[in-house]
Write an enzyme that holds these catalytic residues in place. Structure first.
Site, mmCIF file in Angstrom:
data_model
loop_
_atom_site.group_PDB
_atom_site.id
_atom_site.type_symbol
_atom_site.label_atom_id
_atom_site.label_comp_id
_atom_site.label_asym_id
_atom_site.label_seq_id
_atom_site.Cartn_x
_atom_site.Cartn_y
_atom_site.Cartn_z
ATOM 1 N N HIS A 91 -2.042 -1.376 -1.881
ATOM 2 C CA HIS A 91 -1.935 0.041 -1.543
ATOM 3 C C HIS A 91 -2.701 0.916 -2.530
ATOM 4 O O HIS A 91 -2.754 0.618 -3.729
ATOM 5 C CB HIS A 91 -0.471 0.478 -1.540
ATOM 6 N N CYS A 124 -6.516 2.114 0.327
ATOM 7 C CA CYS A 124 -6.695 3.467 0.845
ATOM 8 C C CYS A 124 -7.168 4.406 -0.264
ATOM 9 O O CYS A 124 -6.840 4.201 -1.440
ATOM 10 C CB CYS A 124 -5.379 3.986 1.421
#
Length: 366
Positions: free
Chosen positions: A166, A222
């Site tokens: 992440h 991301c």
């Protein structure tokens, strides 16, 4: 009563700073496995080689360089050493779970060893599947791994940092971000220990690099476009034309190296998200960017930085248009099993660097 402060002690093997639990007489290093024994202190004089632990600041420099035999997991060669930190986090059993990140790490390790001839002992892998608890991708273990990566680097060395997990953003208050946000990566224990911010990554593995040392980062997360905070970002259009955007902070903060070279491939722009998908391999979930990077290398499209970036983007565009990711490489077939189909992709891999260069003529090699 005031609690005694923990100490930092340098590992007796690789000199990586280790946090010593209060009262402990020895500590084992997660990186080189050396056991450091702690001498007894007398009076108010602290033991030699120890100092009071201070909170690890975002700009904490790596430990001082030492001779190669003390830190290198493999003997140095006449062509320079190769070292890599490969990190994949699935956040298993949490609401943040990702399916493909451990697969990404295993694939990247295989690629580095078999395609680019990194010694097995020089590739430090951190995933939840590791049996050694000190190689689980917690914030502390990830920090120590990044310190180890640049420890004592010398001209001719090739360093790689791969991260699949992440990523996020947080408001920047120092004025050194063009978009007003810091990019971050999320360790396994980020909910209790916090995220690792781009300023810290830059200070740890970019700024110390001396002349003649090359660092490549491959960041599949991301909001990862400028997660190394490198000064220049390459804007490439579909016809192959490109310009380098200047992302040097207006505050004047230096984000470059100490003479070395740092180049980063990231999964998407700062304002995009990066997919965890099975639409590419059709076999298992993988990070879209990691898959496209490995596939480009396997297909022979990684001759220059421009050809590599174009190949990665084309694979993602084709998948987003519903044409599929093409044949699965033998590497991914060998390593991966299981998974299900999911939808298209809209992310675009990005290239950043400490210095602008001609992307269509500069050879790519790790």
């Amino acid at each position: 009563m005031e609690m005694p402060m923990p100490l930092l002690v340098n590992c007796s093997g690789c000199q990586t700073p280790l946090q010593l639990p209060v009262g402990a007489k020895s500590i084992r290093c997660a990186l080189c496995q050396a056991v450091t024994h702690i001498a007894e202190s007398h009076g108010d004089v602290p033991p030699r080689g120890h100092r009071h632990q201070q909170p690890l600041a975002p700009h904490a420099p790596p430990a001082p360089a030492v001779s190669p035999q003390h830190y290198s997991p493999a003997p140095p060669s006449s062509h320079g050493r190769k070292k890599a930190v490969v990190c994949g986090i699935s956040y298993k059993y949490s609401k943040h779970e990702l399916k493909g990140c451990v697969n990404d790490a295993n694939c990247m390790k295989y690629l580095l060893i078999n395609k680019f001839k990194f010694p097995d002992a020089s590739v430090l892998i951190l995933t939840e599947e590791q049996r050694d608890p000190l190689r689980i991708p917690t914030k502390h273990n990830m920090r120590m791994a990044l310190f180890w990566l640049v420890q004592g680097c010398q001209p001719g060395d090739s360093l790689v940092f791969h991260y699949s997990g992440h990523g996020s953003q947080q408001r920047n208050l120092s004025g050194d971000e063009v978009d007003g946000y810091d990019e971050t990566i999320l360790p396994l224990d980020f909910e209790t220990q916090g995220m690792i911010v781009d300023d810290e990554i830059n200070a740890t593995i970019v700024r110390p690099l001396p002349r003649g040392v090359r660092l490549h980062a491959i960041i599949d997360a991301c909001h990862s476009g400028t997660v190394l905070d490198l000064p220049f970002l390459c804007r490439l259009n579909r016809s192959g034309q490109y310009v380098w955007e200047d992302h040097r902070p207006r505050s004047g903060t230096w984000k470059g190296t100490n003479g070395g070279e740092a180049i980063s491939f990231s999964g998407c722009d700062d304002n995009q998200t990066s997919a965890d998908t099975s639409a590419l391999s059709r076999i298992t979930s993988t990070g879209a960017m990691t898959y496209c990077f490995i596939q480009a290398i396997e297909k022979g499209a990684g001759t220059t930085y421009g050809s590599l970036l174009n190949s990665m983007r084309n694979t993602i565009r084709e998948t987003g248009a519903g044409t599929g990711g093409g044949p699965v490489t033998s590497l991914i077939t060998m390593l991966l099993t299981g998974g299900s189909y999911s939808g298209g992709l809209t992310q675009e891999p990005q290239l950043t660097s400490t210095e602008p260069f001609e992307i269509h003529s500069k050879p790519f090699y790790l």
